[in-house]
Scaffold this motif. Structure first.
Motif, PDB file in Angstrom:
ATOM      1  N   GLN A 210     -12.374   4.344  52.662  1.00 19.15           N
ATOM      2  CA  GLN A 210     -12.381   5.842  53.188  1.00 19.15           C
ATOM      3  C   GLN A 210     -12.989   6.653  52.114  1.00 19.15           C
ATOM      4  O   GLN A 210     -13.181   6.389  51.026  1.00 19.15           O
ATOM      5  CB  GLN A 210     -10.866   6.139  53.360  1.00 19.15           C
ATOM      6  N   TYR A 211     -13.788   7.489  52.769  1.00 18.21           N
ATOM      7  CA  TYR A 211     -14.670   8.415  51.837  1.00 18.21           C
ATOM      8  C   TYR A 211     -13.985   9.772  51.619  1.00 18.21           C
ATOM      9  O   TYR A 211     -13.817  10.349  52.659  1.00 18.21           O
ATOM     10  CB  TYR A 211     -16.111   8.712  52.434  1.00 18.21           C
TER      11      TYR A 211
ATOM     12  N   GLY B  38     -11.698  11.139  54.561  1.00 21.77           N
ATOM     13  CA  GLY B  38     -12.181  10.358  55.728  1.00 21.77           C
ATOM     14  C   GLY B  38     -13.350  11.086  56.229  1.00 21.77           C
ATOM     15  O   GLY B  38     -13.191  12.528  56.830  1.00 21.77           O
ATOM     16  N   ARG B  39     -14.270  10.240  56.783  1.00 19.86           N
ATOM     17  CA  ARG B  39     -15.402  10.881  57.642  1.00 19.86           C
ATOM     18  C   ARG B  39     -14.787  11.184  58.749  1.00 19.86           C
ATOM     19  O   ARG B  39     -15.408  12.328  59.532  1.00 19.86           O
ATOM     20  CB  ARG B  39     -16.555   9.856  57.643  1.00 19.86           C
ATOM     21  N   LYS B  40     -13.994  10.578  59.439  1.00 20.02           N
ATOM     22  CA  LYS B  40     -13.540  10.731  60.836  1.00 20.02           C
ATOM     23  C   LYS B  40     -12.775  12.172  60.858  1.00 20.02           C
ATOM     24  O   LYS B  40     -12.999  12.787  61.953  1.00 20.02           O
ATOM     25  CB  LYS B  40     -12.486   9.536  61.400  1.00 20.02           C
TER      26      LYS B  40
ATOM     27  N   THR C  54     -22.837  14.029  60.524  1.00 20.30           N
ATOM     28  CA  THR C  54     -23.006  12.914  59.338  1.00 20.30           C
ATOM     29  C   THR C  54     -24.233  13.070  58.655  1.00 20.30           C
ATOM     30  O   THR C  54     -23.977  12.996  57.262  1.00 20.30           O
ATOM     31  CB  THR C  54     -22.967  11.726  60.197  1.00 20.30           C
TER      32      THR C  54
END
Lengths: 168, 434
Positions: free
Chosen positions: A79-80, A20-22, A55
């Motif tokens: 999601q990444y 997840g990037r977040k 990012t």
């Protein structure tokens, strides 16, 4: 020589990958606040502290094939997931001497938390110059959708205290 | 000047090459523009070192701030037809738009990197501290300055207001794209702002755009994409930025080492020592920085002298494209050769990456990462822009990063001394650049 990138690679290596990037954003922000040598600039966004610079650094590492990015479908949204590649491992080994060490135990501990909890922790840290009551009001107003309860906020404060004691 | 219920008795206008006229009707805005902290923005260029590449890019943060205010004024006027605004909220919006950049320092991007300062923090201090701006804002009530500061910090309770000044499509970006295109003289950067404002609708957390206006939004995204590569990320501008950062780093290092400057760097001292007061910060502008750079050309320290001469006379570093994994293979040899010929690689061999820039592309991102641009569909639902627009989707998938390796070609090409070493360095660099 891309030393800020190397720190992120070390973080991915120590944690075995981040989903997840977040989550990645909040982990770096919290670690920075805990005096880890991250230098990315963060601003408050809709979901808490966010760094466009971070990012882009992640994107740069993906484009250089230092990091593997996998897009996963999680209950209706994407999601990444990020992990260190062999090429990234070689780069990290080569710059190890110049790199400032990152507390791997701290990063692992953060990675074990949910991204929703890290969003709360990073938001509390962002407003940590305000009295607790005002911080709680901010959280309820700015993060109404996340529906954080008093117990969640208490847990966040306890977690931060524990992290602070360790970083001193 | 006569006032009536917070309104000027006679509207004031500023002639502006981008918006034609900037209209001021509120006494509050007129007084804010007249403060010394706002007037200081006349002495800070909007695009930092871009003028070395595009000679027209001499416009300042003053022009841009007025432009953002004007766009916000029009946004509020349009949105007033769709929703109800409290008079105080309207003034908070306009004040935040006008003051959003008031904390920027000279060449602020490089400054912030080297000295680890944050213009948003200085903006907050100027709005809430002992300043003319704070005194003007206080005339609207004790809580008013804090509200304006919170909008700029994106922590204000009303997220719609925050989104108008800071989101992926906001008054700030709209003005700087149009203005930077105008002053650089490039033909990209144009989009139909009037149309964008007409199709803008208030959403729950942010402004959204009617689906019928999608092509105007596409134009805006394309403009952002083109300006990024053609102007903001121009390799020559980045070279000037690299040299500027190295000058500041060198001066900082010399001061820390107790070096005796020919001219005492009085204005920098507190900045270097992280003790700068608000008043000292307000006095710092680009004219002061350029004065020191001129003076430092006479310094004994060869690195500081050389870098300042390069910056003032535009003798910039050359560059080659840089692949981080390939770079690893040549880096140890390059550093060794640099040391052998007496060039410090910390100052004369610099990698600059896309992540070093304060500009970005549109990216939809993943859930909860960042607010995307949403289209308001005919059935009332919201759709993220790249899901509807093939053009935006195509751009979103493109590689958007690069790294460049900067070096002083002139010093390496002068092979009266260390001929073999310099030839080998140039070979390695060009091998790196393909």
């Amino acid at each position: 020589m891309l030393l800020e990138h190397a720190k992120l690679l070390a973080m991915l290596k120590n944690t075995g990958g981040i989903a997840g990037r977040k989550k990645l954003q909040k982990m770096v922000y919290i670690a920075k606040r805990m005096k880890q040598p991250f230098r990315e600039k963060f601003q408050f966004h809709m979901y808490g502290p966010y760094s466009e610079e971070l990012t882009l650094q992640v994107e740069e590492m993906c484009n250089a094939s230092f990091v593997e990015e996998v897009r996963e479908k999680i209950s209706g949204y994407y999601q990444y997931r990020y992990s260190l590649s062999d090429k990234g491992e070689s780069f990290l080994q080569a710059v190890l001497e110049e790199e400032e060490p990152i507390d791997s135990q701290l990063m692992q501990e953060l990675n074990d938390c949910s991204s929703k909890f890290l969003e709360l922790v990073s938001t509390v840290l962002y407003f940590d110059e305000l009295p607790r009551q005002q911080v709680e009001e901010k959280i309820h107003r700015l993060k109404a959708r996340q529906n954080y309860q008093a117990a969640d906020i208490e847990e966040a404060y306890t977690f931060i205290e524990k992290l602070k004691q360790r970083s001193t | 000047m006569e006032y009536d219920d917070g309104q000027l008795t006679e509207e004031k206008v500023f002639k502006d090459p981008v918006h034609r006229y900037i209209h001021v009707r509120d006494e509050l805005i007129w007084k804010l523009i007249g403060t010394r902290e706002f007037q200081r923005l006349r002495r800070i260029r909007q695009l930092g070192t871009t003028y070395v590449t595009f000679h027209g890019a001499e416009h300042t943060r003053f022009n841009h701030s007025l432009g953002v205010y004007e766009i916000m004024r029009r946004m509020v006027e349009n949105l007033e037809k769709k929703m109800t605004w409290e008079e105080e909220e309207r003034l908070v919006c306009l004040s935040a738009a006008l003051l959003h950049d008031v904390g920027h320092g000279p060449f602020s991007h490089s400054f912030e990197k080297v000295f680890e300062t944050d213009h948003e923090e200085w903006t907050r201090r100027i709005i809430l501290g002992d300043t003319e701006i704070n005194r003007v804002l206080l005339t609207m009530g004790d809580a008013f300055p804090k509200k304006v500061a919170d909008v700029i910090a994106k922590t204000y309770d009303n997220k719609l207001i925050v989104s108008l000044i800071s989101s992926q499509i906001d008054a700030d970006r709209m003005d700087y794209l149009l203005r930077d295109a105008f002053y650089t003289g490039v033909s990209y950067g144009q989009f139909d702002m009037e149309r964008l404002l007409r199709v803008m609708r208030p959403g729950e957390d942010q402004a959204v755009f009617k689906h019928s206006g999608m092509h105007a939004v596409e134009d805006y995204i394309l403009s952002r994409y083109q300006m990024y590569w053609q102007v903001y990320f121009h390799p020559v501008t980045r070279s000037a930025e690299v040299i500027l950062s190295k000058i500041l780093n060198r001066a900082k290092a010399l001061l820390a080492d107790g070096y005796a400057f020919r001219l005492d760097p009085y204005h920098f001292r507190s900045l270097f020592q992280s003790t700068m007061t608000l008043e000292e910060y307000i006095r710092l502008d680009e004219s002061i920085i350029m004065y020191y750079f001129q003076e430092w050309i006479q310094e004994k320290d060869a690195i500081l002298r050389d870098l300042c001469g390069r910056f003032i006379d535009r003798h910039l570093f050359k560059y080659v494209e840089c692949d981080p994994s390939e770079q690893l293979k040549i880096w140890p040899e390059l550093k060794r050769l640099y040391n052998e010929i007496g060039l410090d690689p910390d100052y004369y061999l610099v990698i600059d990456s896309s992540s070093d820039l304060p500009y970005d592309f549109y990216r939809p991102g993943e859930k909860d990462e960042r607010m995307p641009i949403n289209l308001l569909m005919p059935d009332g639902s919201l759709r993220e822009l790249s899901q509807e627009s093939d053009i935006v989707e195509a751009i979103s998938g493109k590689k958007r990063t690069d790294h460049k390796l900067y070096f002083p070609y002139d010093l390496l090409a002068d092979q009266r001394e260390y001929k073999e070493e310099k030839q080998r360095i140039l070979e390695l660099l060009h091998q790196q650049g393909g």
